[in-house]
Design a protein around this motif. Structure first.
Motif, PDB file in Angstrom:
ATOM      1  N   ASP A   1      -2.615  -2.232  -5.955  1.00 33.01           N
ATOM      2  CA  ASP A   1      -3.965  -1.915  -6.415  1.00 33.01           C
ATOM      3  C   ASP A   1      -4.143  -2.331  -7.872  1.00 33.01           C
ATOM      4  O   ASP A   1      -3.220  -2.233  -8.685  1.00 33.01           O
ATOM      5  CB  ASP A   1      -4.234  -0.410  -6.273  1.00 33.01           C
ATOM      6  CG  ASP A   1      -4.323   0.010  -4.812  1.00 33.01           C
ATOM      7  OD1 ASP A   1      -4.576  -0.872  -3.971  1.00 33.01           O
ATOM      8  OD2 ASP A   1      -4.139   1.209  -4.520  1.00 33.01           O
ATOM      9  N   GLY A   2      -5.348  -2.772  -8.200  1.00 30.39           N
ATOM     10  CA  GLY A   2      -5.637  -3.152  -9.579  1.00 30.39           C
ATOM     11  C   GLY A   2      -5.300  -4.589  -9.901  1.00 30.39           C
ATOM     12  O   GLY A   2      -5.328  -4.989 -11.075  1.00 30.39           O
ATOM     13  N   GLY A   3      -4.951  -5.388  -8.892  1.00 29.14           N
ATOM     14  CA  GLY A   3      -4.661  -6.800  -9.121  1.00 29.14           C
ATOM     15  C   GLY A   3      -3.303  -7.081  -9.711  1.00 29.14           C
ATOM     16  O   GLY A   3      -3.076  -8.155 -10.266  1.00 29.14           O
ATOM     17  N   HIS A   4      -2.381  -6.131  -9.596  1.00 27.76           N
ATOM     18  CA  HIS A   4      -1.037  -6.317 -10.142  1.00 27.76           C
ATOM     19  C   HIS A   4      -0.088  -6.848  -9.068  1.00 27.76           C
ATOM     20  O   HIS A   4      -0.381  -6.800  -7.875  1.00 27.76           O
ATOM     21  CB  HIS A   4      -0.504  -4.995 -10.688  1.00 27.76           C
ATOM     22  CG  HIS A   4      -1.311  -4.433 -11.813  1.00 27.76           C
ATOM     23  ND1 HIS A   4      -1.349  -5.011 -13.056  1.00 27.76           N
ATOM     24  CD2 HIS A   4      -2.131  -3.343 -11.866  1.00 27.76           C
ATOM     25  CE1 HIS A   4      -2.147  -4.309 -13.845  1.00 27.76           C
ATOM     26  NE2 HIS A   4      -2.636  -3.297 -13.150  1.00 27.76           N
TER      27      HIS A   4
ATOM     28  N   VAL B   1       7.123 -15.918   6.002  1.00 27.58           N
ATOM     29  CA  VAL B   1       7.520 -14.705   6.729  1.00 27.58           C
ATOM     30  C   VAL B   1       6.318 -13.779   6.796  1.00 27.58           C
ATOM     31  O   VAL B   1       5.593 -13.612   5.813  1.00 27.58           O
ATOM     32  CB  VAL B   1       8.704 -14.001   6.036  1.00 27.58           C
ATOM     33  CG1 VAL B   1       8.999 -12.653   6.701  1.00 27.58           C
ATOM     34  CG2 VAL B   1       9.948 -14.882   6.076  1.00 27.58           C
ATOM     35  N   HIS B   2       6.110 -13.200   7.955  1.00 32.58           N
ATOM     36  CA  HIS B   2       4.999 -12.278   8.174  1.00 32.58           C
ATOM     37  C   HIS B   2       5.531 -10.838   8.182  1.00 32.58           C
ATOM     38  O   HIS B   2       6.538 -10.541   8.846  1.00 32.58           O
ATOM     39  CB  HIS B   2       4.300 -12.601   9.487  1.00 32.58           C
ATOM     40  CG  HIS B   2       3.938 -14.053   9.633  1.00 32.58           C
ATOM     41  ND1 HIS B   2       2.942 -14.652   8.881  1.00 32.58           N
ATOM     42  CD2 HIS B   2       4.461 -15.028  10.414  1.00 32.58           C
ATOM     43  CE1 HIS B   2       2.864 -15.925   9.205  1.00 32.58           C
ATOM     44  NE2 HIS B   2       3.774 -16.184  10.140  1.00 32.58           N
ATOM     45  N   PHE B   3       4.854  -9.977   7.448  1.00 33.33           N
ATOM     46  CA  PHE B   3       5.252  -8.576   7.339  1.00 33.33           C
ATOM     47  C   PHE B   3       4.149  -7.698   7.950  1.00 33.33           C
ATOM     48  O   PHE B   3       2.978  -7.834   7.600  1.00 33.33           O
ATOM     49  CB  PHE B   3       5.460  -8.190   5.872  1.00 33.33           C
ATOM     50  CG  PHE B   3       6.572  -8.953   5.195  1.00 33.33           C
ATOM     51  CD1 PHE B   3       7.849  -8.432   5.144  1.00 33.33           C
ATOM     52  CD2 PHE B   3       6.331 -10.192   4.611  1.00 33.33           C
ATOM     53  CE1 PHE B   3       8.875  -9.136   4.519  1.00 33.33           C
ATOM     54  CE2 PHE B   3       7.340 -10.898   3.990  1.00 33.33           C
ATOM     55  CZ  PHE B   3       8.627 -10.369   3.949  1.00 33.33           C
ATOM     56  N   ASP B   4       4.549  -6.837   8.836  1.00 34.24           N
ATOM     57  CA  ASP B   4       3.605  -5.948   9.512  1.00 34.24           C
ATOM     58  C   ASP B   4       4.027  -4.502   9.290  1.00 34.24           C
ATOM     59  O   ASP B   4       4.881  -3.972   9.996  1.00 34.24           O
ATOM     60  CB  ASP B   4       3.560  -6.263  11.012  1.00 34.24           C
ATOM     61  CG  ASP B   4       2.538  -5.414  11.763  1.00 34.24           C
ATOM     62  OD1 ASP B   4       1.730  -4.731  11.107  1.00 34.24           O
ATOM     63  OD2 ASP B   4       2.559  -5.435  13.013  1.00 34.24           O
ATOM     64  N   ASP B   5       3.446  -3.884   8.232  1.00 38.38           N
ATOM     65  CA  ASP B   5       3.718  -2.478   7.932  1.00 38.38           C
ATOM     66  C   ASP B   5       5.215  -2.222   7.757  1.00 38.38           C
ATOM     67  O   ASP B   5       5.810  -1.347   8.386  1.00 38.38           O
ATOM     68  CB  ASP B   5       3.155  -1.590   9.045  1.00 38.38           C
ATOM     69  CG  ASP B   5       3.062  -0.120   8.635  1.00 38.38           C
ATOM     70  OD1 ASP B   5       2.764   0.139   7.459  1.00 38.38           O
ATOM     71  OD2 ASP B   5       3.298   0.749   9.502  1.00 38.38           O
ATOM     72  N   VAL B   6       5.823  -2.991   6.863  1.00 36.81           N
ATOM     73  CA  VAL B   6       7.265  -2.914   6.628  1.00 36.81           C
ATOM     74  C   VAL B   6       7.551  -1.974   5.456  1.00 36.81           C
ATOM     75  O   VAL B   6       6.940  -2.084   4.384  1.00 36.81           O
ATOM     76  CB  VAL B   6       7.838  -4.312   6.332  1.00 36.81           C
ATOM     77  CG1 VAL B   6       9.320  -4.215   5.971  1.00 36.81           C
ATOM     78  CG2 VAL B   6       7.643  -5.223   7.539  1.00 36.81           C
ATOM     79  N   ALA B   7       8.470  -1.055   5.650  1.00 38.61           N
ATOM     80  CA  ALA B   7       8.856  -0.116   4.597  1.00 38.61           C
ATOM     81  C   ALA B   7       9.551  -0.865   3.457  1.00 38.61           C
ATOM     82  O   ALA B   7      10.359  -1.772   3.688  1.00 38.61           O
ATOM     83  CB  ALA B   7       9.786   0.942   5.162  1.00 38.61           C
TER      84      ALA B   7
ATOM     85  N   THR C   1       0.847  -1.190   0.000  1.00 36.77           N
ATOM     86  CA  THR C   1       0.000   0.000   0.000  1.00 36.77           C
ATOM     87  C   THR C   1       0.881   1.238   0.000  1.00 36.77           C
ATOM     88  O   THR C   1       1.999   1.225   0.527  1.00 36.77           O
ATOM     89  CB  THR C   1      -0.914   0.027   1.231  1.00 36.77           C
ATOM     90  OG1 THR C   1      -0.116  -0.058   2.423  1.00 36.77           O
ATOM     91  CG2 THR C   1      -1.884  -1.144   1.204  1.00 36.77           C
ATOM     92  N   VAL C   2       0.341   2.295  -0.599  1.00 34.37           N
ATOM     93  CA  VAL C   2       1.062   3.563  -0.627  1.00 34.37           C
ATOM     94  C   VAL C   2       0.765   4.319   0.659  1.00 34.37           C
ATOM     95  O   VAL C   2      -0.393   4.469   1.058  1.00 34.37           O
ATOM     96  CB  VAL C   2       0.651   4.402  -1.845  1.00 34.37           C
ATOM     97  CG1 VAL C   2       1.400   5.729  -1.853  1.00 34.37           C
ATOM     98  CG2 VAL C   2       0.918   3.640  -3.142  1.00 34.37           C
ATOM     99  N   ALA C   3       1.824   4.770   1.304  1.00 38.61           N
ATOM    100  CA  ALA C   3       1.687   5.553   2.534  1.00 38.61           C
ATOM    101  C   ALA C   3       2.642   6.727   2.450  1.00 38.61           C
ATOM    102  O   ALA C   3       3.432   6.839   1.507  1.00 38.61           O
ATOM    103  CB  ALA C   3       2.000   4.694   3.760  1.00 38.61           C
ATOM    104  N   ALA C   4       2.522   7.602   3.409  1.00 37.20           N
ATOM    105  CA  ALA C   4       3.428   8.753   3.437  1.00 37.20           C
ATOM    106  C   ALA C   4       4.870   8.260   3.457  1.00 37.20           C
ATOM    107  O   ALA C   4       5.252   7.448   4.294  1.00 37.20           O
ATOM    108  CB  ALA C   4       3.138   9.604   4.676  1.00 37.20           C
ATOM    109  N   GLY C   5       5.641   8.731   2.495  1.00 38.09           N
ATOM    110  CA  GLY C   5       7.049   8.349   2.449  1.00 38.09           C
ATOM    111  C   GLY C   5       7.347   7.129   1.613  1.00 38.09           C
ATOM    112  O   GLY C   5       8.505   6.753   1.474  1.00 38.09           O
ATOM    113  N   GLY C   6       6.329   6.479   1.043  1.00 35.26           N
ATOM    114  CA  GLY C   6       6.615   5.335   0.183  1.00 35.26           C
ATOM    115  C   GLY C   6       5.632   4.209   0.339  1.00 35.26           C
ATOM    116  O   GLY C   6       4.469   4.411   0.692  1.00 35.26           O
TER     117      GLY C   6
END
Length: 350
Positions: A147-150, A183-189, A116-121
């Motif tokens: 987004d868009g299934g890509h 591997v689980h990712f939780d809001d990783v930059a 997902t797109v967030a502030a800063g990337g």
């Protein structure tokens, strides 16, 4: 492709523009299935190995085969690391020095990684399956859904606090230390590498898959040499000679397929579709040859080396699980569809 004669005294790891397969083989022998030692080797030699499509694809594959003939953990780890470096190079991105890399692009039912797109990337959240050595590497290239299934490729730091490696799911007898669980990712930059679908659409995607086949070939050579060693200790009877002849034919076919594929890749004339067909052909040819070697050597030598020879037993177990990256009949079906499609367009393949 692989020459495992003892290296000459003081031989360089890589001799200028020529791969010193002897030196690479010698470097891999002491690894003995250690993931830590293999990662250290990848860090030291990864930047020295040529990139696929650079005019020296066969040199790269010769190096991977030599490493794998000595120790498949070494070949497996170095292949993944150099694949990541090649991807970064193809994307025109700088390659950070002294970092170790994995490529995590598998998908599985019931799990999903979203970007997902967030502030800063971009931020990544979800679960990614089949993440080899995620708990030991510095960095990774990871595919995630946008987004868009890509799908899009991202680079990230595996030491981020939001990265959790599941360590209780790897029970493999082969490649035991190359843990490849989820591997689980939780809001990783994460930083994007190419545009949406770039990772899958580039010809280099298939080239990397063919590079894995070079490791399978090397592993099969390592297994096959146990048969030759046995023949040197005791005069082989006609049945043993038959097994040796069949192994020679299988390995020769695999070697020629890899050599032809490397030449085609370096020609610069392959688009994505042709690269995909080429990779499926060479992967299937090499996988079939490696499975034939496992069967023939097993029939010829019986249970003794599997029970009492640590190195041979590990090679057989390592190669057996590594070959399952090939999807067998499903990959053959994919190749068949591509062949039919090419023929429909007026390009008969034979």
């Amino acid at each position: 492709m692989v020459d495992a004669a003892p290296p000459s005294e003081g031989a360089p790891l890589l001799g200028g523009r020529t791969i010193d397969a002897d030196a690479l083989f010698a470097q891999a022998i002491p690894i003995r299935g250690s993931a830590t030692a293999a990662i250290d080797l990848a860090r030291r030699i990864g930047s020295q190995l040529p990139r696929p499509g650079s005019g020296r694809t066969l040199d790269l594959w010769r190096a991977l085969a030599a490493l794998s003939a000595a120790d498949l953990t070494a070949g497996r780890v170095v292949e993944a690391h150099t694949d990541a470096l090649s991807i970064l190079d193809q994307a025109g991105l700088p390659i950070p020095a002294d970092r170790t890399w994995g490529v995590f692009a598998a998908e599985a039912s019931g799990v999903r990684l979203d970007a997902t797109v967030a502030a800063g990337g971009f931020r990544l959240t979800g679960t990614k399956p089949w993440c080899s050595l995620a708990g030991h590497l510095d960095s990774a290239l990871v595919t995630a859904h946008t987004d868009g299934g890509h799908r899009r490729l991202f680079s990230l730091d595996l030491r981020d606090a939001g990265v959790t490696v599941q360590r209780d799911s790897w029970f493999a007898a082969g490649l035991r230390e190359v843990e490849s669980g989820p591997v689980h990712f939780d809001d990783v930059a994460a930083e994007p590498v190419g545009a949406d679908e770039w990772y899958l659409d580039r010809p280099g995607f298939s080239w990397g898959g063919a590079g894995v086949a070079a490791c399978w070939y090397g592993g099969a050579v390592g297994v096959a040499r146990a048969l030759l060693s046995s023949a040197r200790r005791r005069e082989p009877d006609q049945i043993a000679q038959s097994h040796i002849g069949a192994v020679d034919i299988a390995l020769g076919s695999a070697r020629r397929a890899l050599e032809a594929a490397a030449q085609a890749i370096d020609s610069g004339h392959l688009d994505r579709e042709k690269s995909s067909v080429l990779a499926e052909r060479v992967r299937t040819t090499v996988a079939d040859a490696a499975e034939a070697v496992l069967t023939r050597v097993g029939h010829a030598l019986g249970p003794a080396p599997l029970a009492f020879d640590e190195i041979h037993a590990r090679r057989v177990a390592d190669l057996t699980i590594y070959l399952r990256q090939h999807h067998a009949e499903r990959d053959e079906a994919a190749l068949g569809r591509a062949v039919v499609a090419a023929d429909a367009e007026g390009e008969p393949p034979w």
